[in-house]
Design an enzyme around this catalytic site. Sequence first.
Site, PDB file in Angstrom:
ATOM      1  N   HIS A   1      37.259  50.001  46.434  1.00  0.00           N
ATOM      2  CA  HIS A   1      36.209  49.844  45.470  1.00  0.00           C
ATOM      3  C   HIS A   1      34.822  50.202  46.386  1.00  0.00           C
ATOM      4  O   HIS A   1      34.404  50.920  46.530  1.00  0.00           O
ATOM      5  CB  HIS A   1      36.103  49.372  44.251  1.00  0.00           C
ATOM      6  CG  HIS A   1      36.031  47.692  44.723  1.00  0.00           C
ATOM      7  ND1 HIS A   1      36.805  47.436  45.047  1.00  0.00           N
ATOM      8  CD2 HIS A   1      34.993  46.960  44.214  1.00  0.00           C
ATOM      9  CE1 HIS A   1      36.250  46.081  44.854  1.00  0.00           C
ATOM     10  NE2 HIS A   1      35.282  45.839  44.304  1.00  0.00           N
TER      11      HIS A   1
ATOM     12  N   PHE B   1      36.938  35.468  38.067  1.00  0.00           N
ATOM     13  CA  PHE B   1      36.304  36.461  38.122  1.00  0.00           C
ATOM     14  C   PHE B   1      37.385  37.027  39.746  1.00  0.00           C
ATOM     15  O   PHE B   1      37.927  36.221  40.266  1.00  0.00           O
ATOM     16  CB  PHE B   1      34.988  36.134  38.839  1.00  0.00           C
ATOM     17  CG  PHE B   1      34.223  37.206  39.483  1.00  0.00           C
ATOM     18  CD1 PHE B   1      33.616  37.977  38.589  1.00  0.00           C
ATOM     19  CD2 PHE B   1      33.326  36.766  40.730  1.00  0.00           C
ATOM     20  CE1 PHE B   1      32.967  39.444  39.352  1.00  0.00           C
ATOM     21  CE2 PHE B   1      32.958  38.488  41.306  1.00  0.00           C
ATOM     22  CZ  PHE B   1      32.564  39.292  40.771  1.00  0.00           C
ATOM     23  N   ASP B   2      36.856  37.964  40.612  1.00  0.00           N
ATOM     24  CA  ASP B   2      37.518  38.265  42.051  1.00  0.00           C
ATOM     25  C   ASP B   2      37.372  37.204  42.866  1.00  0.00           C
ATOM     26  O   ASP B   2      38.598  37.461  43.370  1.00  0.00           O
ATOM     27  CB  ASP B   2      37.027  39.454  42.407  1.00  0.00           C
ATOM     28  CG  ASP B   2      36.871  40.712  41.345  1.00  0.00           C
ATOM     29  OD1 ASP B   2      36.413  40.233  40.371  1.00  0.00           O
ATOM     30  OD2 ASP B   2      36.394  41.598  41.681  1.00  0.00           O
TER      31      ASP B   2
ATOM     32  N   TYR C   1      16.040  19.276  58.743  1.00  0.00           N
ATOM     33  CA  TYR C   1      17.505  19.538  58.446  1.00  0.00           C
ATOM     34  C   TYR C   1      18.158  18.345  57.206  1.00  0.00           C
ATOM     35  O   TYR C   1      18.916  19.192  56.434  1.00  0.00           O
ATOM     36  CB  TYR C   1      17.767  19.245  60.354  1.00  0.00           C
ATOM     37  CG  TYR C   1      18.990  19.635  59.985  1.00  0.00           C
ATOM     38  CD1 TYR C   1      19.316  20.900  60.301  1.00  0.00           C
ATOM     39  CD2 TYR C   1      20.344  18.868  59.451  1.00  0.00           C
ATOM     40  CE1 TYR C   1      20.594  21.296  60.086  1.00  0.00           C
ATOM     41  CE2 TYR C   1      22.202  19.529  59.800  1.00  0.00           C
ATOM     42  CZ  TYR C   1      22.142  20.290  60.571  1.00  0.00           C
ATOM     43  OH  TYR C   1      23.691  21.195  60.254  1.00  0.00           O
TER      44      TYR C   1
ATOM     45  N   ASP D   1      33.299  27.344  35.630  1.00  0.00           N
ATOM     46  CA  ASP D   1      32.253  28.765  35.972  1.00  0.00           C
ATOM     47  C   ASP D   1      30.966  28.740  35.279  1.00  0.00           C
ATOM     48  O   ASP D   1      31.744  29.398  34.357  1.00  0.00           O
ATOM     49  CB  ASP D   1      33.465  29.939  36.880  1.00  0.00           C
ATOM     50  CG  ASP D   1      32.919  30.735  37.477  1.00  0.00           C
ATOM     51  OD1 ASP D   1      31.800  30.551  37.505  1.00  0.00           O
ATOM     52  OD2 ASP D   1      33.512  31.223  38.240  1.00  0.00           O
TER      53      ASP D   1
ATOM     54  N   LYS E   1      23.310  33.841  39.339  1.00  0.00           N
ATOM     55  CA  LYS E   1      22.790  34.884  38.134  1.00  0.00           C
ATOM     56  C   LYS E   1      21.761  34.069  37.399  1.00  0.00           C
ATOM     57  O   LYS E   1      20.955  33.904  36.866  1.00  0.00           O
ATOM     58  CB  LYS E   1      23.809  34.602  37.314  1.00  0.00           C
ATOM     59  CG  LYS E   1      25.191  35.431  38.270  1.00  0.00           C
ATOM     60  CD  LYS E   1      25.986  35.822  39.424  1.00  0.00           C
ATOM     61  CE  LYS E   1      26.845  36.068  39.385  1.00  0.00           C
ATOM     62  NZ  LYS E   1      27.089  36.229  40.968  1.00  0.00           N
TER      63      LYS E   1
ATOM     64  N   ALA F   1      28.589  30.021  35.947  1.00  0.00           N
ATOM     65  CA  ALA F   1      27.560  31.127  36.956  1.00  0.00           C
ATOM     66  C   ALA F   1      26.442  31.920  35.472  1.00  0.00           C
ATOM     67  O   ALA F   1      25.317  31.899  35.554  1.00  0.00           O
ATOM     68  CB  ALA F   1      27.736  32.636  37.458  1.00  0.00           C
TER      69      ALA F   1
HETATM   70  N1  PM9 Z   1      29.751  38.369  40.219  1.00  0.00           N
HETATM   71  C1  PM9 Z   1      29.104  40.268  39.679  1.00  0.00           C
HETATM   72  O1  PM9 Z   1      28.305  41.654  39.865  1.00  0.00           O
HETATM   73  C2  PM9 Z   1      28.795  39.566  42.077  1.00  0.00           C
HETATM   74  C3  PM9 Z   1      29.310  40.455  42.702  1.00  0.00           C
HETATM   75  S1  PM9 Z   1      30.768  40.530  43.427  1.00  0.00           S
HETATM   76  C4  PM9 Z   1      31.602  41.672  43.464  1.00  0.00           C
HETATM   77  O2  PM9 Z   1      29.787  40.511  38.709  1.00  0.00           O
HETATM   78  C5  PM9 Z   1      31.216  34.716  38.640  1.00  0.00           C
HETATM   79  C6  PM9 Z   1      31.834  34.114  37.412  1.00  0.00           C
HETATM   80  C7  PM9 Z   1      30.898  35.517  39.147  1.00  0.00           C
HETATM   81  C8  PM9 Z   1      30.593  35.807  40.911  1.00  0.00           C
HETATM   82  C9  PM9 Z   1      29.880  36.806  40.990  1.00  0.00           C
HETATM   83  C10 PM9 Z   1      30.582  35.092  41.655  1.00  0.00           C
HETATM   84  C11 PM9 Z   1      30.469  34.755  42.687  1.00  0.00           C
HETATM   85  C12 PM9 Z   1      32.072  33.591  40.713  1.00  0.00           C
HETATM   86  N2  PM9 Z   1      31.479  33.213  39.622  1.00  0.00           N
HETATM   87  O3  PM9 Z   1      28.145  36.136  43.926  1.00  0.00           O
HETATM   88  O4  PM9 Z   1      29.642  34.587  45.594  1.00  0.00           O
HETATM   89  O5  PM9 Z   1      30.355  36.803  37.938  1.00  0.00           O
HETATM   90  O6  PM9 Z   1      27.008  33.679  44.399  1.00  0.00           O
HETATM   91  O7  PM9 Z   1      29.122  34.716  43.304  1.00  0.00           O
HETATM   92  C13 PM9 Z   1      28.794  39.510  40.621  1.00  0.00           C
HETATM   93  P1  PM9 Z   1      28.449  34.828  44.647  1.00  0.00           P
END
Ligand code: PM9
Length: 458
Positions: A450, A125-126, A73, A216, A259, A218
């Site tokens: 969507h 990002f969204d 843990y 960010d 990613k 990713a």
């Molecule tokens: N990106 C993408 O498909 C996951 C699907 S969300 C509908 O592009 C950035 C730059 C991203 C991102 C996710 C996240 C969120 C943060 N920043 O999906 O929570 O492209 O691991 O990361 C998607 P998580």
Amino acid sequence: MSGNPIAPPWRVKMVEPIRMISRSRREQLLEEAGYNVFALAAEDVYIDLLTDSGTSAMSDYQWAGLLQGDESYAGSKNYYNLQQTVQQLLGFEYIVPTHQGRGAENILFQHLIEPGQYVVGNMHFDTTKAHIEVRKGKAVDLVADVTHDSQAHHPFKGNFDLEALDAFLADKGPEQVAFVLVTVTCNSAGGQPVSMANIRSVQEIARGHNVPVYMDAARFAENAWFIQQREEGYSDKSIPDIVREMFSYVEGCTMSAKKDALVNIGGFVALRDKDLYREVSRLAVVYEGFPTYGGLAGRDMEAMARGLKEIVDPDYLAYRIGQVAYLGKKLRDAGIPIVEPVGGHAVFVDGQKFLPHIPKEQFPAQALCIELYREAGVRGVEVGGVLAGRDPETGENIYPRLDLLRLTIPRRVYTNEHMDVVAQGLIAIGERRDQVRGVAFVDEPPILRHFTARFRLV
Ligand code: PM9
């Protein structure tokens, strides 16, 4: 890049069968799915380009790491391995693992954003925007103007508009701006990279206004690769050195490890400051888990640590970005309108240009997305009018300047022969494009429509 074909820097020792079902069955499934490809079962998809997130193939080294999961843990050895990797690669002393990227956004932003404050990004990002707004913050995008022109060639279309940033920070001051967030590569701008010079200038400008900068991260390694290939003074620098410099300009980062850490689940917050780490790790206990596991199994953290080491391999990156470029070239050579230049993780097809007979009110990119599954069993994702939703005040549909089909390429999963199939599918649609029909909503959810909307063909 040379004109020689690049072969993958790995060989295959385990396979996952995929199959192409008949065209009539695909038609039937589309109808049952309400013409929304999110509602298709993955098994019925031949080539799945919905996202590059959590869809990577892990290496034998990562799989071996799963068997060495320490599921204690507190204080799992895999946590320390991950911490050490982040310290060496990114240069941050402190790390809090999270279940994925948005978990990292949640715990960091809760601490950093006061209601009413701005968070300035190149293009958020969204989920990032959503977490800013949940905190009653205001997300502002200040990406360079050139980014909005889908045909303009610029090596770093993810760059900030530095003058606009300076003016914004001067106008609002540090009380009203929580932080600046640099997204690398910039997903919402088409996976476009940010130059080192731009990141450095963002830091200098923000420091001048006493505003901190975060990243960010990713797709940090893909961004580093573009810097090495395109930016003066970096062609002789190694990817790890470039990565280290990129992160040296920021206070910390949020990371979706799905990613550029080559895992199927996971994320983290990484920080320089001990006090900030303490606060954020306390929030992790509430929302994610104890700070040495953060919602992950020990084995997941081990796979993540190993993936972070693999992602900075230049041979891997040359093949990875080369594959995205390969698909882009196939489409461009066939006269299919794509966003230029091609970014790091996806090729974007311009729905309005490809299907000019379909008015924007009938969502051409969504129509193309449906048609590509019908034609070739390929699942892409619409990033256009359907995704944009409605204006919350007027209730009117928002029609973005670009109505796009995103073909997102998972890491180490498909070969270039799969890319040929995708290109052929689009070429075949191009030859009979007049027959492609637009769509109208049958069932339109009020938020994030969507994912679950249902459509009919017009
Ligand atoms: N990106 C993408 O498909 C996951 C699907 S969300 C509908 O592009 C950035 C730059 C991203 C991102 C996710 C996240 C969120 C943060 N920043 O999906 O929570 O492209 O691991 O990361 C998607 P998580």
